[in-house]
Design a protein around this motif. Sequence first.
Motif, PDB file in Angstrom:
ATOM      1  N   LEU A   1       0.852  -1.189   0.000  1.00  0.00           N
ATOM      2  CA  LEU A   1       0.000   0.000   0.000  1.00  0.00           C
ATOM      3  C   LEU A   1       0.882   1.232   0.000  1.00  0.00           C
ATOM      4  O   LEU A   1       2.099   1.140   0.161  1.00  0.00           O
ATOM      5  CB  LEU A   1      -0.886  -0.004   1.265  1.00  0.00           C
ATOM      6  N   GLY A   2       0.233   2.385  -0.223  1.00  0.00           N
ATOM      7  CA  GLY A   2       0.941   3.650  -0.020  1.00  0.00           C
ATOM      8  C   GLY A   2       1.753   4.128  -1.207  1.00  0.00           C
ATOM      9  O   GLY A   2       2.486   5.109  -1.097  1.00  0.00           O
ATOM     10  N   GLY A   3       1.642   3.460  -2.367  1.00  0.00           N
ATOM     11  CA  GLY A   3       2.392   3.903  -3.537  1.00  0.00           C
ATOM     12  C   GLY A   3       1.561   4.830  -4.412  1.00  0.00           C
ATOM     13  O   GLY A   3       0.358   5.022  -4.188  1.00  0.00           O
ATOM     14  N   ALA A   4       2.200   5.391  -5.426  1.00  0.00           N
ATOM     15  CA  ALA A   4       1.495   6.266  -6.363  1.00  0.00           C
ATOM     16  C   ALA A   4       0.381   5.507  -7.082  1.00  0.00           C
ATOM     17  O   ALA A   4      -0.667   6.077  -7.419  1.00  0.00           O
ATOM     18  CB  ALA A   4       2.491   6.819  -7.381  1.00  0.00           C
ATOM     19  N   GLU A   5       0.598   4.207  -7.296  1.00  0.00           N
ATOM     20  CA  GLU A   5      -0.365   3.375  -8.017  1.00  0.00           C
ATOM     21  C   GLU A   5      -1.428   2.865  -7.051  1.00  0.00           C
ATOM     22  O   GLU A   5      -1.097   2.396  -5.968  1.00  0.00           O
ATOM     23  CB  GLU A   5       0.322   2.143  -8.619  1.00  0.00           C
ATOM     24  N   SER A   6      -2.688   2.891  -7.478  1.00  0.00           N
ATOM     25  CA  SER A   6      -3.736   2.322  -6.638  1.00  0.00           C
ATOM     26  C   SER A   6      -3.564   0.806  -6.570  1.00  0.00           C
ATOM     27  O   SER A   6      -3.259   0.160  -7.569  1.00  0.00           O
ATOM     28  CB  SER A   6      -5.109   2.655  -7.221  1.00  0.00           C
ATOM     29  N   LEU A   7      -3.736   0.270  -5.358  1.00  0.00           N
ATOM     30  CA  LEU A   7      -3.671  -1.185  -5.153  1.00  0.00           C
ATOM     31  C   LEU A   7      -4.930  -1.630  -4.428  1.00  0.00           C
ATOM     32  O   LEU A   7      -5.562  -0.843  -3.720  1.00  0.00           O
ATOM     33  CB  LEU A   7      -2.453  -1.557  -4.301  1.00  0.00           C
ATOM     34  N   ILE A   8      -5.257  -2.887  -4.603  1.00  0.00           N
ATOM     35  CA  ILE A   8      -6.452  -3.414  -3.944  1.00  0.00           C
ATOM     36  C   ILE A   8      -6.149  -4.824  -3.454  1.00  0.00           C
ATOM     37  O   ILE A   8      -5.355  -5.540  -4.076  1.00  0.00           O
ATOM     38  CB  ILE A   8      -7.659  -3.352  -4.911  1.00  0.00           C
ATOM     39  N   ALA A   9      -6.745  -5.198  -2.334  1.00  0.00           N
ATOM     40  CA  ALA A   9      -6.409  -6.506  -1.752  1.00  0.00           C
ATOM     41  C   ALA A   9      -7.625  -7.140  -1.090  1.00  0.00           C
ATOM     42  O   ALA A   9      -8.501  -6.451  -0.554  1.00  0.00           O
ATOM     43  CB  ALA A   9      -5.293  -6.335  -0.724  1.00  0.00           C
ATOM     44  N   LEU A  10      -7.643  -8.456  -1.141  1.00  0.00           N
ATOM     45  CA  LEU A  10      -8.638  -9.239  -0.403  1.00  0.00           C
ATOM     46  C   LEU A  10      -7.876  -9.827   0.785  1.00  0.00           C
ATOM     47  O   LEU A  10      -7.118 -10.788   0.631  1.00  0.00           O
ATOM     48  CB  LEU A  10      -9.199 -10.348  -1.318  1.00  0.00           C
ATOM     49  N   SER A  11      -8.043  -9.215   1.951  1.00  0.00           N
ATOM     50  CA  SER A  11      -7.165  -9.538   3.086  1.00  0.00           C
ATOM     51  C   SER A  11      -7.228 -11.015   3.477  1.00  0.00           C
ATOM     52  O   SER A  11      -6.214 -11.593   3.867  1.00  0.00           O
ATOM     53  CB  SER A  11      -7.518  -8.654   4.280  1.00  0.00           C
ATOM     54  N   THR A  12      -8.422 -11.652   3.377  1.00  0.00           N
ATOM     55  CA  THR A  12      -8.516 -13.057   3.812  1.00  0.00           C
ATOM     56  C   THR A  12      -7.596 -13.958   2.992  1.00  0.00           C
ATOM     57  O   THR A  12      -7.144 -14.987   3.471  1.00  0.00           O
ATOM     58  CB  THR A  12      -9.960 -13.614   3.669  1.00  0.00           C
ATOM     59  N   LYS A  13      -7.352 -13.592   1.751  1.00  0.00           N
ATOM     60  CA  LYS A  13      -6.544 -14.455   0.877  1.00  0.00           C
ATOM     61  C   LYS A  13      -5.146 -13.881   0.625  1.00  0.00           C
ATOM     62  O   LYS A  13      -4.340 -14.495  -0.067  1.00  0.00           O
ATOM     63  CB  LYS A  13      -7.238 -14.623  -0.497  1.00  0.00           C
ATOM     64  N   MET A  14      -4.880 -12.668   1.121  1.00  0.00           N
ATOM     65  CA  MET A  14      -3.604 -12.044   0.764  1.00  0.00           C
ATOM     66  C   MET A  14      -2.802 -11.593   1.985  1.00  0.00           C
ATOM     67  O   MET A  14      -1.876 -12.269   2.388  1.00  0.00           O
ATOM     68  CB  MET A  14      -3.868 -10.878  -0.201  1.00  0.00           C
ATOM     69  N   THR A  15      -3.179 -10.477   2.579  1.00  0.00           N
ATOM     70  CA  THR A  15      -2.334  -9.882   3.622  1.00  0.00           C
ATOM     71  C   THR A  15      -2.520 -10.508   5.003  1.00  0.00           C
ATOM     72  O   THR A  15      -1.687 -10.321   5.881  1.00  0.00           O
ATOM     73  CB  THR A  15      -2.629  -8.376   3.749  1.00  0.00           C
ATOM     74  N   HIS A  16      -3.644 -11.226   5.226  1.00  0.00           N
ATOM     75  CA  HIS A  16      -3.944 -11.707   6.570  1.00  0.00           C
ATOM     76  C   HIS A  16      -4.149 -13.219   6.629  1.00  0.00           C
ATOM     77  O   HIS A  16      -4.832 -13.716   7.524  1.00  0.00           O
ATOM     78  CB  HIS A  16      -5.159 -10.947   7.137  1.00  0.00           C
ATOM     79  N   THR A  17      -3.536 -13.955   5.678  1.00  0.00           N
ATOM     80  CA  THR A  17      -3.687 -15.415   5.689  1.00  0.00           C
ATOM     81  C   THR A  17      -3.069 -16.023   6.948  1.00  0.00           C
ATOM     82  O   THR A  17      -3.496 -17.085   7.395  1.00  0.00           O
ATOM     83  CB  THR A  17      -3.012 -16.050   4.451  1.00  0.00           C
ATOM     84  N   SER A  18      -2.060 -15.348   7.508  1.00  0.00           N
ATOM     85  CA  SER A  18      -1.400 -15.923   8.686  1.00  0.00           C
ATOM     86  C   SER A  18      -2.168 -15.650   9.981  1.00  0.00           C
ATOM     87  O   SER A  18      -1.802 -16.163  11.040  1.00  0.00           O
ATOM     88  CB  SER A  18       0.032 -15.394   8.798  1.00  0.00           C
ATOM     89  N   VAL A  19      -3.246 -14.859   9.915  1.00  0.00           N
ATOM     90  CA  VAL A  19      -4.073 -14.645  11.112  1.00  0.00           C
ATOM     91  C   VAL A  19      -5.083 -15.800  11.166  1.00  0.00           C
ATOM     92  O   VAL A  19      -5.772 -16.071  10.175  1.00  0.00           O
ATOM     93  CB  VAL A  19      -4.823 -13.290  11.024  1.00  0.00           C
ATOM     94  N   PRO A  20      -5.161 -16.506  12.299  1.00  0.00           N
ATOM     95  CA  PRO A  20      -6.084 -17.651  12.377  1.00  0.00           C
ATOM     96  C   PRO A  20      -7.516 -17.248  11.992  1.00  0.00           C
ATOM     97  O   PRO A  20      -7.958 -16.140  12.307  1.00  0.00           O
ATOM     98  CB  PRO A  20      -6.011 -18.057  13.851  1.00  0.00           C
ATOM     99  N   LYS A  21      -8.238 -18.175  11.304  1.00  0.00           N
ATOM    100  CA  LYS A  21      -9.552 -17.829  10.741  1.00  0.00           C
ATOM    101  C   LYS A  21     -10.539 -17.361  11.817  1.00  0.00           C
ATOM    102  O   LYS A  21     -11.292 -16.412  11.597  1.00  0.00           O
ATOM    103  CB  LYS A  21     -10.130 -19.010   9.973  1.00  0.00           C
ATOM    104  N   ASP A  22     -10.526 -18.006  12.991  1.00  0.00           N
ATOM    105  CA  ASP A  22     -11.504 -17.579  14.009  1.00  0.00           C
ATOM    106  C   ASP A  22     -11.220 -16.139  14.445  1.00  0.00           C
ATOM    107  O   ASP A  22     -12.136 -15.356  14.690  1.00  0.00           O
ATOM    108  CB  ASP A  22     -11.531 -18.550  15.203  1.00  0.00           C
ATOM    109  N   GLN A  23      -9.928 -15.760  14.488  1.00  0.00           N
ATOM    110  CA  GLN A  23      -9.592 -14.373  14.848  1.00  0.00           C
ATOM    111  C   GLN A  23     -10.020 -13.415  13.723  1.00  0.00           C
ATOM    112  O   GLN A  23     -10.565 -12.336  13.984  1.00  0.00           O
ATOM    113  CB  GLN A  23      -8.093 -14.240  15.113  1.00  0.00           C
ATOM    114  N   ARG A  24      -9.818 -13.845  12.483  1.00  0.00           N
ATOM    115  CA  ARG A  24     -10.238 -13.015  11.342  1.00  0.00           C
ATOM    116  C   ARG A  24     -11.749 -12.785  11.375  1.00  0.00           C
ATOM    117  O   ARG A  24     -12.227 -11.668  11.190  1.00  0.00           O
ATOM    118  CB  ARG A  24      -9.862 -13.708  10.020  1.00  0.00           C
ATOM    119  N   ASP A  25     -12.508 -13.885  11.616  1.00  0.00           N
ATOM    120  CA  ASP A  25     -13.971 -13.766  11.645  1.00  0.00           C
ATOM    121  C   ASP A  25     -14.408 -12.791  12.735  1.00  0.00           C
ATOM    122  O   ASP A  25     -15.279 -11.949  12.535  1.00  0.00           O
ATOM    123  CB  ASP A  25     -14.622 -15.134  11.887  1.00  0.00           C
TER     124      ASP A  25
END
Length: 390
Positions: free
Chosen positions: A334-358
């Motif tokens: 994030l934070g660059g000149a170019e717009s970015l988009i993410a689906l956190s459950t499958k990208m940036t937060h896969t290492s967070v346990p699912k029950d915590q994510r929910d």
Amino acid sequence: MTDNDGYLPLPKGFTTIAIHEAQDPEQWSHHEIVTPITMTSTFKQDEPGVFKYQYGRIGNPTREVLEKVIAKMECAKYGACFSSGLGAITTVIGLLENGDHMICMDDVYGGTNRLFLQIATKFGIEVTFADGDVDSFERQIKPNTKMIFVESPTNPTMRLCDIKAITSMAKRYKVMFVIDNTFLTPYYQRPLLLGADVVMHSLTKYMNGHSDIIMGALVTNDDKLGEKIYFLQKAMGVVPSPFDCSQVLRSLKTLALRLKKHQANSLVLAKYLETHPKIERVLHPGLPSHPQHELAKRQSSGHSGMFSVYLKGDLETSKKFLKSLKYFALGGSLGGAESLIALSTKMTHTSVPKDQRDKLGITDNLIRISVGIEDVEDLIADMKYALDQI
Ligand code: P1T
């Protein structure tokens, strides 16, 4: 706009600091206007043990200028740079001892969560999580609690914590308060002035702002912590290259300019999405609909290009939407000149346990958006088209 839209005033002299702090050309042999990149791993000593610089891991002139600029921007006495944001947090872990307890805010970058849960615990550090409310931290304080670590706003659900309230509680218990200021940068938030002990940055994001460098930083005003951080920088060795330091130094000169545009674009886009029938909810601290909008105005000077939305739909809806975008590249960071988009459950937060994510609301229809500095009409048209496809 004179009162900065109800936010704290913007910091005075910020860009002058970025351009001039520690950068007097007369300190360099050729009076270079731009800080030279000192590419050397070691330095010749005058006599054994007599030197200005000793060894590239311990100190480097290019890195030192960057560290001084970042410290000044954060109103800090001490600044230290690291080879990544997580490298900076690894160094923060080095401030703790085996047997210490730390409390982390429950919604943090997935890699931060992983570092604390899977690495720090291996070295005998006890880690528990709190929801960001001051009471939730206070309830967990024990005799061995030594650190509170938060992000504000959080990644990706944009929750804030009351920095002043946590500071005064943490001081009562003599607990160190560390805050990750990556999402707002010192242009929009200066946590040391609100009482935090250490501020951490992923410089990879807005501070560098061009999606081409991985780096991190820590700053503090506390003499003992400053000394410890420099010791750990030398002893743990998680340091950046002089070339990368030079890139970030260059980028900081346009930080305020860039952030103003990120903020303006993200507000226009968030307001547009708030009225769109296929959007369930927009999470943007700069909008009055955000439950902590008043807190945002009390403790920061604005908001960056980061916000999140819940689409009406499920994982398949999210995938179709993301595939239909043209300018918003699907990618972590994030934070660059170019717009970015993410689906956190499958990208940036896969290492967070699912029950915590929910529990946190990090679900398959939560889309995180890093709005770039493109022309906003094009970004809106791109979003409109992608939403029409679902
Ligand atoms: O990637 P690195 O420079 O090591 O920084 C880690 C980090 C720390 N803190 C926050 C708030 C972050 O967002 C990150 C990195 N985040 C991503 C790569 C991301 O897509 O969220």
